[in-house]
Design an enzyme around this catalytic site. Structure first.
Site, PDB file in Angstrom:
ATOM      1  N   PHE A 192     -43.171  -5.208  57.077  1.00  0.00           N
ATOM      2  CA  PHE A 192     -41.922  -4.480  56.845  1.00  0.00           C
ATOM      3  C   PHE A 192     -42.222  -3.064  56.345  1.00  0.00           C
ATOM      4  O   PHE A 192     -41.393  -2.470  55.654  1.00  0.00           O
ATOM      5  CB  PHE A 192     -41.086  -5.187  55.763  1.00  0.00           C
ATOM      6  N   CYS A 200     -53.430  21.548  16.999  1.00  0.00           N
ATOM      7  CA  CYS A 200     -53.703  20.458  17.945  1.00  0.00           C
ATOM      8  C   CYS A 200     -52.630  19.376  17.853  1.00  0.00           C
ATOM      9  O   CYS A 200     -52.254  18.943  16.757  1.00  0.00           O
ATOM     10  CB  CYS A 200     -55.077  19.857  17.659  1.00  0.00           C
ATOM     11  N   CYS A 207     -44.928  -0.427  57.923  1.00  0.00           N
ATOM     12  CA  CYS A 207     -45.674   0.618  58.625  1.00  0.00           C
ATOM     13  C   CYS A 207     -44.818   1.890  58.715  1.00  0.00           C
ATOM     14  O   CYS A 207     -43.689   1.855  59.226  1.00  0.00           O
ATOM     15  CB  CYS A 207     -46.053   0.162  60.024  1.00  0.00           C
TER      16      CYS A 207
END
Length: 490
Positions: free
Chosen positions: A225, A467, A227
């Protein structure tokens, strides 16, 4: 300083390698993260043998530094005990046997329905190499006409490719021939698992092909179901994007055959939950996910007669997307809650090259994994390191049954709103590894919080007041000189 991963990535993995069978096998083991086997093999060689291997190495620039690689992965003293301790007889390694859709599989590694399994000879070689089974290339009744060229690659900084563009459709063989191939494969390899992938254009075609698969002795049938590059509408991913069609076609096939039914799902949707539920309520025994992602590559090599189009994308780059969609299914209480009367087994696909890649899928709940792009690039031989790497990992953890790893990471997943936002981890610089390149400084200045200073002495320093613990610096450091300190309150 030798960077083992970078150096071994330069190895061309030659056919009948001039460096010799032992060295070539060791380098391949290193490339696919099987350090145990690499140590064992390289510890068996003396300096003269290593020198001869380096001299025989063929390459586009310079030979692989095999002697330095050996030194880096063995004990600095040259003592071979580390190798012998970590590479005991393979007879003592745990079994990889695992049940998938009530089928006993000798290991979880299957070929994915694709160009890697299009005829008897190919599949037979793969099964003899050690693959547990195959999802054979999708069989249909349409006239399949392929384009040329049909493949393209997305590369980055010298890597062979991080992503793979594929315009291949379904099997070009007459469907009667393909089912005869599957019949012969099951007859000649009765302990292997032979699964037919099919695609129909109507209810009648889906049922007819499924029954032919059952009559051929196939262990299960996969419903394609998914490709993304069919030239006709109403096929492949057109079905996988329609929950009603998924439910209907799964139900039709489930009621027509007694063998397990396994829909193969498309990733070209927002969420996998609803399509997976359609599979569940349609009676599916398992789900394969994911197929390739609709994509565009713009290189001139991607053209077909001067034209470009949308096609499928696979390879290492799609693994995080595949894992996310796997989690949507394995973490769904309706599909996978322990103790319910019926559950669905998941076959994971998407960017699997090493045993660690496969482990991630298994830890998210997959009982089976499929490989395509890595085989296209490196060949069926990668099965050796997929199996050995996983077995050595299990032995180091004291795990004797692979099923103990299935879904073990699911408990560690929470919603983003539930994550700890009151603490942080500062980066920590290892001065013995830092070479003063300044990459951390550049990234923090232009993509972070300006929390690294970098002076004339070419020594980076973390500015603690600025930081925020994002760790961009750690990710861009080329020498691995930046690690993590202890977690603390903000």
């Amino acid at each position: 300083m030798l960077h083992t991963n970078e150096e071994v990535a330069r190895c061309l993995l030659c056919e009948e390698a001039p460096c010799g069978a032992t060295v070539a096998r060791a380098l391949r083991a290193l490339r696919f993260d099987n350090l145990w086997t690499a140590r064992e093999l390289l510890s068996q060689l003396n300096d003269l043998e290593i020198e001869a291997a380096e001299q025989a190495c063929i390459h586009y620039d310079r030979p692989i530094r095999i002697a330095e690689l050996r030194k880096a992965i063995l004990m600095p003293s040259g003592d071979k005990s580390a190798a012998s301790e970590s590479t005991a007889s393979t007879d003592s390694l745990p079994s990889l046997e695992l049940n998938f859709c009530d089928l006993v599989c000798e290991n979880p590694f299957f070929l994915a329905s694709s160009a890697v399994c299009t005829n008897y000879e190919m599949v037979a070689r793969a099964l003899e190499a050690g693959w547990a089974g195959v999802f054979y290339k999708t069989i249909c009744k349409q006239d399949i006409r392929e384009v040329s060229p049909r493949f393209d690659a997305v590369r980055k900084e010298g890597t062979p490719f991080v992503g793979f563009r594929n315009m291949e459709q379904l099997s070009e063989n007459p469907y009667e021939e393909d089912f005869d191939i599957l019949r012969r494969l099951k007859t000649n390899y009765p302990t292997k698992r032979i699964i037919a992938s099919i695609m129909g254009q109507s209810e009648e075609e889906w049922v007819e092909l499924a029954r032919m698969a059952e009559e051929a002795g196939c262990d299960a049938v996969e419903l394609n179901f998914s490709c993304p590059q069919m030239r006709l509408t109403g096929l492949g991913s057109d079905i996988g994007q329609n929950n009603e069609l998924i439910l209907f076609y799964t139900s039709f096939v489930r009621n027509a055959v007694k063998i397990p039914v396994i829909p193969k799902m498309t990733p070209n949707i927002m969420t996998m939950t609803q399509p997976a539920l359609s599979c569940f309520f349609g009676g599916a025994h398992g789900i394969s996910a994911i197929n390739t992602i609709k994509s565009i590559t713009m290189s001139d090599d991607a053209q077909v007669s001067g034209k470009k189009t949308v096609s499928g994308y696979s390879g290492k780059a799609v693994k995080p997307i595949a894992l996310r969609m796997i989690y949507e299914m394995t973490g769904n209480p309706i599909l996978q809650k322990a103790g319910i009367e019926r559950h669905i087994d998941i076959s994971g696909i998407g960017g699997i090259e090493t045993w660690r890649d496969a482990l991630e899928f298994i830890q998210l709940g997959c009982r089976n994994v499929q490989v395509c792009t890595a085989v296209m690039q490196y060949g069926y031989r990668i099965i050796d390191d997929l199996k050995l790497g996983l077995q050595h990992y299990m032995r180091e953890r004291g795990i004797v049954e692979l099923k103990k790893l299935v879904g073990e990471e699911l408990k560690n997943f929470v919603m983003p709103s539930d994550l700890d936002r009151e603490t942080m981890v500062f980066p920590k610089i290892d001065r013995t590894k830092c070479i003063g390149c300044g990459r951390c400084y550049i990234s923090c200045q232009d993509g972070g919080h300006q929390a690294i200073s970098f002076g004339e002495d070419r020594t980076p320093h973390i500015i603690g007041q600025k930081c925020v613990g994002c760790h961009l610096c750690r990710l861009v450091c080329p020498t691995g000189a930046i690690g993590m300190a202890k977690r603390m309150n903000k």
